[in-house]
Every structure is written in C-alpha cells, then in structure tokens.
Design an enzyme around this catalytic site. Structure first.
Site: not given
Length: 382
Positions: A116, A186
């Site tokens: 990321e 998540h």
C-alpha cells in the site's frame, strides 16, 4: 480457560446492551419487545434515488457498476489517466475495474505489488508528473501502511513546494465499512483519521448515482482525494444511473428529507439506516426529521447542517466508526459553537463502540436503526 471465561464475561457485560441472556430473550412479553431484542435481525432498507433528467439516458446499475462506468468515462476522456492497485487488472476483488484493462490496455490499467505504501507513493509520483492517477487500496483497513505517504507527502506536496509542484490529480479508492462478516481487518470505517489532515479531501457516497457523480468530481478536483466506498452497497444498492458524464459537487451536503423537529446526519450506509429511523419516528412518534447526507467528510458542509439545527433545535449524528474521535464529534462541536442558544436537547452521537470491530458480535457493534431510534426518542423527550 479462566482467561477465556473472563473475556466472555467482559463481552457479555460491556458489548451486548441487550438481551444479555437467552432467558431475557425468551421471556419477552410482546412481539415488539422480541423484535427489539433480536438485534441481529435489524437491517436497513435501500431506497433508490431518482436521477436528474438533466443528465439524460439512464441504465440500471449497482454501486460497483456505476464506479466502473465512471472510470471508463475518465479513461476515455483523459489520455493521461491510469488505474492501478492489487488485482485491478482482472477487475479487483469487488469487480469495480472489470473489463477496463481489456479496453484500455495493460499500460493504463495494471496490477501492483502488495504494498500500500508503494501504491500511494507511485500514485503521488504519477500525479506530480502530470498524470491522472487512480489508486485502489483493496480494503480501507489496509490503507494504514500508506498513512505516511498520504499525510506527510500527498497532503503537503503543494504547500511544501510553494505551489511549484502538486499531486492534486491523485485519487485513492478504498472499500470501507461493515459487510456482515468482515471483522476487524475488513469492516472498519477510517474517514476520521484523514479528516484531521489539511490538504486531503474525503468523500463517501450513499448509492450508485452519487458514487458516479462524486467520483468523477473527485478525480477532476485539483486536490488529492480519498474516496471511500461502502462495500455492503456494491451489490445491494441499485439505481437508474445516468450513462453520460456528470459531476456532483464536493463539499455539499444533500438534504434527503426536510423536517422540522430533529436534524439527522449520516453518510454512506448509515444514511439508509437513518432513513428507516426517520420513517419510524414519523409513524410511531409523529416526529418530523430532516435527514442530511454529508457526502463529503473533508471539507464538510457546515452551513447546511448548522442552518438545519437552527431550525430544529435538535441533532442526531450516526456513523459506523468508533465513538471516540469519530467525525460525529467534530460535527457536534461545530454545531454547539454556532447553535448553542438554539439547542433544545443534548446532541446525540450513535456510533460504533470503542472496541476493535468484532466478528460474531457485529450486529451489536453497529449503530442500527434501534439504537438510533432510542437516541432520537431521548432527544425528543428531553
């Protein structure tokens, strides 16, 4: 085993407001009480918006298809636009970029390594070089390795260089929020982390029409934008979406329902929960609620919210992120400063709890319509 029993006891006494025991559930004396106790049965109803006739022909799309349409239009109209991230070449885990690599080629829609920090750093460089960079972070929960790049580089690039350089054509997409079974890696809502950072814009749509218009505006805005997409709405939210290119202005809240008694503010999925609450308030209590979708978290539309609270004298804010440090606190503080003499009851915040996002206890964590409805009754009976 003792530690496990102790943790279970903590959960039962602190995370589960009601019912705390099966016995309490079984002895509910009415179907209404039973319904309120069955917290996990509470959901939200998605009510589709109507497209503006000014935008022409429409097509039925869910939220991820509307984003695909938006990115298709951007790639077609802007030869410098590129889309990249983990697995985006074959469509991504949520299928938002499906078909775009085949249409525009692997030089404009391509996969990146699982980094990321690298994805956002690469996006900053692309934008600084003059390209329109659209980066995907596979889940908003995974954006934190890129936090330094976003906060200390992207947000400050123009300011630090005295406007000699900028990366304003960077847009970072990320699925966010609860989906029913995501748990703590998540399901998080991360908007308040970035709302503290001058130089970034943060946007969250509530449905397909808004997603397409707000996303196109985000990409064309000359500031780096974090575009958070409530993933539970990817397939659940379906609307007639304009096929053509259109924009929805950033930093403008939308009043979805006008009312006179209570101002109710949310964004993303929570807007649909609050729409149910407004209907319950009208049907059961005869209360008129003014429902506002904030849409842009930073910079947010203070004027619309303040004007509404000056009229109603009461405010309820709801979001999925934890209570402490959540963006509801910023709204509450701003309203208190500007509307103090007009407030008729304490401002209510209905949010996630100050715990890691749970898995099996997700229904008790989320600010569902029952928790919001109880807060609304508290305001109106103050």
């Amino acid at each position: 085993m003792a530690a496990v029993r102790g943790f279970r006891k903590f959960l039962m006494s602190n995370l589960l407001p009601f019912p705390r025991t099966i016995h309490q559930l079984g002895t509910a004396k009415s179907s209404n009480t039973l319904q309120r106790c069955c917290r996990s049965a509470s959901t939200f109803s998605f009510v589709p918006d109507s497209p503006s006739p000014l935008h022409g022909e429409t097509e039925k799309m869910n939220l991820f298809q509307s984003l695909t349409s938006a990115m298709d239009l951007i790639l077609e109209s802007d030869s410098s636009a590129v889309i990249f991230g983990e697995d985006v070449a074959f469509g991504g885990v949520f299928r938002c970029t499906v078909g775009l690599k085949d249409k525009y080629g692997k030089d404009r829609v391509f996969n990146t390594p699982l980094s990321e920090q690298g994805i956002v750093g690469f996006g900053i460089g692309m934008a600084a070089a003059g390209a329109t960079a659209i980066a995907e972070i596979q889940f908003a929960d995974y954006i934190f390795p890129a936090f330094d790049q976003l906060v200390n580089e992207a947000a400050k690039f123009r300011y630090r260089s005295g406007n000699l350089f900028n990366c304003g054509s960077l847009t970072v997409r990320a699925p966010c929020g609860a989906v029913g079974h995501g748990a703590h890696y998540h399901s998080q809502s991360v908007e308040s982390y970035f709302a503290h950072v001058p130089g970034l814009k943060v946007v969250i749509p509530r449905g397909p029409i808004q997603a397409k218009g707000l996303f196109i505006s985000s990409v064309r805005d000359k500031n780096p934008v974090i575009f958070l997409e409530p993933k539970i709405l990817y397939r659940q939210a379906v609307e007639e979406v304009p096929v053509a290119d259109y924009e929805i202005p950033l930093s403008e809240a939308e009043i979805l329902e006008e009312g006179s008694d209570v101002t109710v503010v949310g964004w993303g999925t929570q807007v649909h929960v609050l729409r149910d609450v407004c209907k319950m308030a009208k049907d059961e209590l005869g209360i008129s609620c003014e429902l506002i979708d904030l849409q842009t978290i930073l910079p947010w539309d203070e004027e619309t919210v303040i004007k509404s609270v000056l009229k109603t004298g009461k405010l309820l804010i709801a979001h999925e992120a934890p209570l402490t440090g959540g963006f509801a606190a910023e709204i509450s503080s701003t309203v208190q400063e500007h509307c103090f003499l007009n407030l008729e009851a304490p401002i209510q915040r209905v949010c996630g709890w100050d715990t890691p996002f749970p898995h099996i206890f997700e229904p008790f964590y989320l600010p569902d319509k029952w928790r919001c409805f109880e807060a609304l009754k508290k305001i109106t009976s103050f």
